[in-house]
Design a protein around this motif. Structure first.
Motif, mmCIF file in Angstrom:
data_model
loop_
_atom_site.group_PDB
_atom_site.id
_atom_site.type_symbol
_atom_site.label_atom_id
_atom_site.label_comp_id
_atom_site.label_asym_id
_atom_site.label_seq_id
_atom_site.Cartn_x
_atom_site.Cartn_y
_atom_site.Cartn_z
ATOM 1 N N ARG A 30 0.831 -1.196 0.000
ATOM 2 C CA ARG A 30 0.000 0.000 0.000
ATOM 3 C C ARG A 30 0.873 1.257 0.000
ATOM 4 N NH1 ARG A 30 -5.128 1.290 1.381
ATOM 5 N NH2 ARG A 30 -5.582 -0.813 2.104
ATOM 6 N N GLY A 31 0.454 2.239 -0.795
ATOM 7 C CA GLY A 31 1.134 3.521 -0.780
ATOM 8 C C GLY A 31 2.409 3.565 -1.588
ATOM 9 N N THR A 32 2.697 2.524 -2.383
ATOM 10 C CA THR A 32 3.898 2.513 -3.199
ATOM 11 C C THR A 32 3.521 2.318 -4.658
ATOM 12 O OG1 THR A 32 4.280 0.130 -3.135
ATOM 13 C CG2 THR A 32 5.087 1.412 -1.269
ATOM 14 N N MET A 33 4.542 2.231 -5.532
ATOM 15 C CA MET A 33 4.297 2.015 -6.948
ATOM 16 C C MET A 33 4.392 0.547 -7.329
ATOM 17 S SD MET A 33 6.103 5.250 -8.738
ATOM 18 C CE MET A 33 5.928 6.892 -8.053
ATOM 19 N N ALA A 86 11.914 -1.434 -11.488
ATOM 20 C CA ALA A 86 11.613 -1.998 -10.172
ATOM 21 C C ALA A 86 10.281 -2.740 -10.191
ATOM 22 C CB ALA A 86 11.594 -0.892 -9.123
ATOM 23 N N ARG A 87 9.300 -2.206 -10.873
ATOM 24 C CA ARG A 87 8.009 -2.886 -10.949
ATOM 25 C C ARG A 87 8.124 -4.206 -11.719
ATOM 26 N NH1 ARG A 87 3.100 -0.033 -14.005
ATOM 27 N NH2 ARG A 87 4.614 -0.251 -15.692
ATOM 28 N N CYS A 88 8.969 -4.229 -12.761
ATOM 29 C CA CYS A 88 9.115 -5.441 -13.573
ATOM 30 C C CYS A 88 9.752 -6.589 -12.789
ATOM 31 C CB CYS A 88 9.954 -5.146 -14.814
ATOM 32 S SG CYS A 88 9.147 -4.082 -16.044
ATOM 33 N N VAL A 89 10.732 -6.308 -11.939
ATOM 34 C CA VAL A 89 11.501 -7.369 -11.277
ATOM 35 C C VAL A 89 11.009 -7.677 -9.869
ATOM 36 C CG1 VAL A 89 13.518 -6.706 -12.619
ATOM 37 C CG2 VAL A 89 13.248 -5.813 -10.300
ATOM 38 N N GLU A 93 16.345 9.347 -1.730
ATOM 39 C CA GLU A 93 15.172 9.852 -1.004
ATOM 40 C C GLU A 93 13.885 9.519 -1.736
ATOM 41 O OE1 GLU A 93 15.749 13.995 -0.399
ATOM 42 O OE2 GLU A 93 17.514 13.754 0.896
ATOM 43 N N GLU A 94 13.876 9.670 -3.050
ATOM 44 C CA GLU A 94 12.671 9.369 -3.818
ATOM 45 C C GLU A 94 12.341 7.883 -3.775
ATOM 46 O OE1 GLU A 94 13.043 10.813 -7.768
ATOM 47 O OE2 GLU A 94 12.618 12.905 -7.233
ATOM 48 N N ASN A 132 8.898 6.481 -2.267
ATOM 49 C CA ASN A 132 7.961 5.819 -3.177
ATOM 50 C C ASN A 132 7.867 4.317 -2.936
ATOM 51 O OD1 ASN A 132 7.529 8.304 -4.330
ATOM 52 N ND2 ASN A 132 8.904 7.957 -6.055
ATOM 53 N N GLY A 133 8.639 3.796 -1.984
ATOM 54 C CA GLY A 133 8.490 2.406 -1.591
ATOM 55 C C GLY A 133 9.154 1.393 -2.497
#
Length: 384
Positions: free
Chosen positions: A5-8, A135-138, A159-160, A164-165
């Motif tokens: 929750r709260g991340t990409m 990051a979403r792919c792996v 920091e980002e 962004n998790g």
């Protein structure tokens, strides 16, 4: 992939009880004001988002489902509050460098054959636009190792990624890859490598050490001269299946217009605006003749202003060397040298033999050439 929750990073599908995701404090929200206008907001109680559409207190957004249409507190307008995705983040992130956009990112992710559990090396990090998509792919079991030579950009990216998790699957490091190459501890660990550098040809040898057999290398180069230098190095270090792609998007405007069909008819007040897309309908009192010269049709034409060249994407695959390949190359070199000596010897013998043979020439006659008997000398003597 677990639902975070709260991340990409999102699961597919989400649990039944969590299909309607609600906004919480400290969540990242993308506020969409229009088709080409969006802003990122971190929800904090006591703060207010102000735009030309009105004032939107953050406290009023807590507990609201993502994707909801929100009215301004002063009643001036409305916005949509959307859940963050790598595609939306690309539109709203702070540009520290030139970034990759969705069309290039989609092709890179597909050609590098990324999937959950893959290991990717990236240089340089820049503004982190591509890093979020990688990051979403792996995720959740893969890893993205991204390197940046500018220390200030490294700290901003850290920091980002944490906010962004995606820091659990992403590690950003301060390192000049063109000068130092990829770390030795990453040798033969990467499934794919992405290079966005001024001199990618300087890193090909290091990439070959870092990739696993059958791994994919992708370079992002604005100039074709960079592409040529890189391809030369790729062939030296065992890369094959090399191809270069340039993505050129062409956007179209499709709309209905009233066009005049009878060009012999005079241009009346109604027909003079026939090519305007905001053409008004004729009044009830308009003549039947003028209305008959107009026809409604669909017109499609490319937009005059569009984004064209971004960069050249070059893809290559690291082909594993066959067993005892080094010895085979050495044997071939010896055979080639002995074969060359034999060819040179035979060529020398042939030239010596040819020099000893006198070439005979036919004597050329000084007499003028006689015209052919089959050619008409005077065409005027003949008629139909």
């Amino acid at each position: 992939m677990s639902h975070v929750r709260g991340t990409m990073l999102y699961a597919s599908p989400a649990p039944e009880t969590d299909r309607e995701r609600l906004i919480r404090e400290n969540d990242l929200v993308v506020v969409v004001e229009g088709f080409n206008a969006a802003v990122a907001q971190r929800i904090r109680i006591g703060e207010t988002f102000v735009s030309r559409h009105g004032r939107f207190p953050h406290a009023a957004l807590v507990g609201v489902a993502f994707g909801t249409k929100i009215r301004a507190s002063d009643g001036r307008g409305f916005v949509h509050v959307c859940a963050p995705t790598p595609e939306l983040w690309t539109k709203v992130l702070a540009h520290r460098t030139q970034i990759l956009y969705a069309p290039d990112i989609a092709l890179v992710s597909a050609e590098m054959e990324l999937r959950p559990g893959s290991t990717v090396l990236e240089s340089g990090t820049g503004s982190g636009s591509l890093t979020h998509a990688l990051a979403r792919c792996v995720a959740p079991t893969g890893k993205v190792w991204t390197f940046e030579f500018n220390e200030t950009r490294v700290k901003a990216a850290e920091e980002e990624f944490r906010a962004n998790g995606i820091d659990e699957v992403t590690t950003v490091t301060h390192r000049d890859i063109e000068r130092d190459g990829f770390p030795e501890e990453l040798a033969s660990t990467a499934d794919a490598v992405f290079l966005d550098l001024p001199g990618p040809q300087k890193c090909v040898a290091s990439v070959a050490r870092s990739l696993r057999p059958n791994g994919v290398l992708c370079t992002f180069s604005p100039c074709i001269e960079q592409v040529h230098k890189t391809i030369v190095e790729m062939k030296k270090h065992g890369f094959a299946d090399i191809k270069t792609v340039e993505l050129l998007g062409r956007h179209y405007d499709v709309e209905g217009r009233c066009l005049q069909t009878d060009l012999s008819a005079p241009l009346s007040k109604e027909t003079k605006g026939g090519w305007r897309k905001d053409q008004k309908r004729p009044r009830d009192g308009a003549t039947e003749d003028s209305a008959s010269t107009l026809t409604e049709t669909v017109v499609a034409h490319p937009q005059q202003r569009l984004q064209s060249h971004t960069a050249y994407l070059t893809f290559a695959r690291l082909i594993p060397a066959p067993e005892n390949w080094t010895e085979t190359l050495a044997e071939r070199a010896k055979t080639s040298e002995s074969g060359n000596e034999e060819v040179l010897k035979r060529a020398a013998e042939f030239l010596a033999k040819r020099r000893g043979t006198k070439k005979r020439y036919r004597p050329q006659s000084d007499a003028p050439k006689q015209p052919s008997k089959h050619v008409i000398s005077n065409p005027d003597d003949y008629s139909d």
